[in-house]
Write a protein that holds these residues in place. Structure first.
Motif, PDB file in Angstrom:
ATOM      1  N   ALA A  15       0.831  -1.211   0.000  1.00  0.00           N
ATOM      2  CA  ALA A  15       0.000   0.000   0.000  1.00  0.00           C
ATOM      3  C   ALA A  15       0.861   1.255   0.000  1.00  0.00           C
ATOM      4  O   ALA A  15       0.525   2.247  -0.666  1.00  0.00           O
ATOM      5  N   ILE A  16       1.975   1.231   0.732  1.00  0.00           N
ATOM      6  CA  ILE A  16       2.867   2.396   0.758  1.00  0.00           C
ATOM      7  C   ILE A  16       3.424   2.667  -0.636  1.00  0.00           C
ATOM      8  O   ILE A  16       3.457   3.806  -1.106  1.00  0.00           O
ATOM      9  N   LEU A  17       3.853   1.611  -1.306  1.00  0.00           N
ATOM     10  CA  LEU A  17       4.423   1.779  -2.642  1.00  0.00           C
ATOM     11  C   LEU A  17       3.375   2.286  -3.642  1.00  0.00           C
ATOM     12  O   LEU A  17       3.706   3.007  -4.584  1.00  0.00           O
TER      13      LEU A  17
ATOM     14  N   ILE B  45      -4.077   5.510   3.193  1.00  0.00           N
ATOM     15  CA  ILE B  45      -5.185   5.179   4.088  1.00  0.00           C
ATOM     16  C   ILE B  45      -5.259   3.668   4.281  1.00  0.00           C
ATOM     17  O   ILE B  45      -5.416   3.174   5.404  1.00  0.00           O
ATOM     18  N   PHE B  46      -5.128   2.912   3.191  1.00  0.00           N
ATOM     19  CA  PHE B  46      -5.159   1.458   3.293  1.00  0.00           C
ATOM     20  C   PHE B  46      -3.978   0.947   4.117  1.00  0.00           C
ATOM     21  O   PHE B  46      -4.110   0.013   4.915  1.00  0.00           O
ATOM     22  N   ALA B  47      -2.815   1.563   3.944  1.00  0.00           N
ATOM     23  CA  ALA B  47      -1.645   1.177   4.724  1.00  0.00           C
ATOM     24  C   ALA B  47      -1.893   1.382   6.211  1.00  0.00           C
ATOM     25  O   ALA B  47      -1.527   0.531   7.044  1.00  0.00           O
ATOM     26  N   ASP B  48      -2.525   2.491   6.551  1.00  0.00           N
ATOM     27  CA  ASP B  48      -2.820   2.782   7.957  1.00  0.00           C
ATOM     28  C   ASP B  48      -3.810   1.769   8.525  1.00  0.00           C
ATOM     29  O   ASP B  48      -3.695   1.339   9.683  1.00  0.00           O
ATOM     30  N   ILE B  49      -4.789   1.370   7.719  1.00  0.00           N
ATOM     31  CA  ILE B  49      -5.765   0.367   8.164  1.00  0.00           C
ATOM     32  C   ILE B  49      -5.074  -0.967   8.425  1.00  0.00           C
ATOM     33  O   ILE B  49      -5.338  -1.637   9.436  1.00  0.00           O
ATOM     34  N   SER B  50      -4.180  -1.380   7.550  1.00  0.00           N
ATOM     35  CA  SER B  50      -3.463  -2.644   7.734  1.00  0.00           C
ATOM     36  C   SER B  50      -2.547  -2.587   8.948  1.00  0.00           C
ATOM     37  O   SER B  50      -2.392  -3.576   9.667  1.00  0.00           O
ATOM     38  N   LEU B  51      -1.951  -1.434   9.197  1.00  0.00           N
ATOM     39  CA  LEU B  51      -1.159  -1.256  10.417  1.00  0.00           C
ATOM     40  C   LEU B  51      -2.024  -1.472  11.650  1.00  0.00           C
ATOM     41  O   LEU B  51      -1.605  -2.108  12.623  1.00  0.00           O
ATOM     42  N   SER B  52      -3.242  -0.946  11.606  1.00  0.00           N
ATOM     43  CA  SER B  52      -4.153  -1.105  12.735  1.00  0.00           C
ATOM     44  C   SER B  52      -4.500  -2.569  12.960  1.00  0.00           C
ATOM     45  O   SER B  52      -4.542  -3.036  14.108  1.00  0.00           O
ATOM     46  N   HIS B  53      -4.747  -3.318  11.887  1.00  0.00           N
ATOM     47  CA  HIS B  53      -5.048  -4.744  12.013  1.00  0.00           C
ATOM     48  C   HIS B  53      -3.865  -5.491  12.639  1.00  0.00           C
ATOM     49  O   HIS B  53      -4.046  -6.334  13.527  1.00  0.00           O
TER      50      HIS B  53
END
Length: 259
Positions: A162-164, A169-177
């Motif tokens: 997601a970062i690449l 926003i999706f990267a932040d959601i995956s971090l939260s998971h």
């Protein structure tokens, strides 16, 4: 905003109503309220045993009518199975209650925080004692399975991709998971029961201090990447503290493929 006495009065009304109803065999108070409400914001959590499966639908009708007459502003119905039902009840002053009900034979106990409010039959008491014993003897890994490490690493892989893609926003959601998985491992490592755990502030302060560093300061490439690396490092340290979880280092090969 309601007062403590308002919550006590509502609880007493619920208990009195259910004791008088022939649909219910017994009642448990669960959650923080069973040991004394944590604070004014704690809601009322109850679990009731019905006499048999035929009583469940009747119990649902009775309870809806009861809470409607008490002027509840919203009643949310839930159904886990055909015979395991629940109601979430809300009042305009902020009071709320969660009530689940099912045949006594199907009642689960998945928390050490419970107390018997009343028991009309020996059967209800016997079931509660049996289920409580089963829970207390269950593994401290309750709620964790063998895929826990893979799920964590895979979430971090989502973060990298997601970062690449600059999908921050999706990267932040995956971090939260991934962070939630880390918290589950820490809860178990500290010897606490995982199911319905809410007292995150009770976790060790050194861990919580390090956990703060896993939150990105902003949704940018650099901050999200740093948060991901801090999260991975803290996860590996946390797993080492656990006597029951063994991490397969080969999973790390799933990360860093896109750098």
């Amino acid at each position: 905003m309601y007062k403590v006495r308002d919550r006590e009065q509502l609880l007493n009304k619920i208990v009195d109503f259910m004791q008088e109803s022939s649909a219910f065999e017994g009642l448990l108070q669960i959650g923080s309220g069973a040991m004394g409400f944590a604070d004014i914001y704690s809601d009322i959590d109850l679990m009731a045993g019905c006499c048999d499966t035929d009583c469940v639908d009747d119990a649902a009708h009775q309870l809806e009518q009861f809470f409607t007459e008490l002027r509840a502003c919203h009643i949310e119905k839930r159904a886990w199975t055909r015979t395991a039902l629940g109601l979430s009840i809300y009042f305009e002053n902020g009071l709320s209650a969660d009530l689940s009900f099912m045949p006594t034979s199907e009642m689960p106990i998945r928390s050490p925080q419970y107390k018997v409010v009343y028991s009309k039959t020996e059967n209800f008491a016997d079931v509660v004692n049996k289920r409580a014993k089963q829970f207390s003897e269950s593994s401290k890994l309750y709620g964790l399975d063998d895929s826990i490490h893979y799920r964590f690493i895979n979430e971090l892989r989502y973060v990298e991709i997601a970062i690449l893609r600059e999908q921050f926003i999706f990267a932040d959601i995956s971090l939260s998971h991934a962070r939630q998985i880390l918290l589950s491992v820490e809860i178990v490592a500290e010897g606490k029961k995982l199911h319905q755990f809410k007292e995150y502030n009770s976790l060790s302060k050194p861990f919580l201090d390090l956990l703060e560093k896993t939150y990105p300061q902003s949704r940018t490439y650099a901050d999200l990447h740093t948060a991901k690396e801090n999260l991975l490092s803290l996860y590996m340290e946390t797993v080492k503290k656990s006597q029951n979880l063994i991490f397969d280092d080969r999973l790390l090969k799933l990360l860093g493929c896109f750098e």
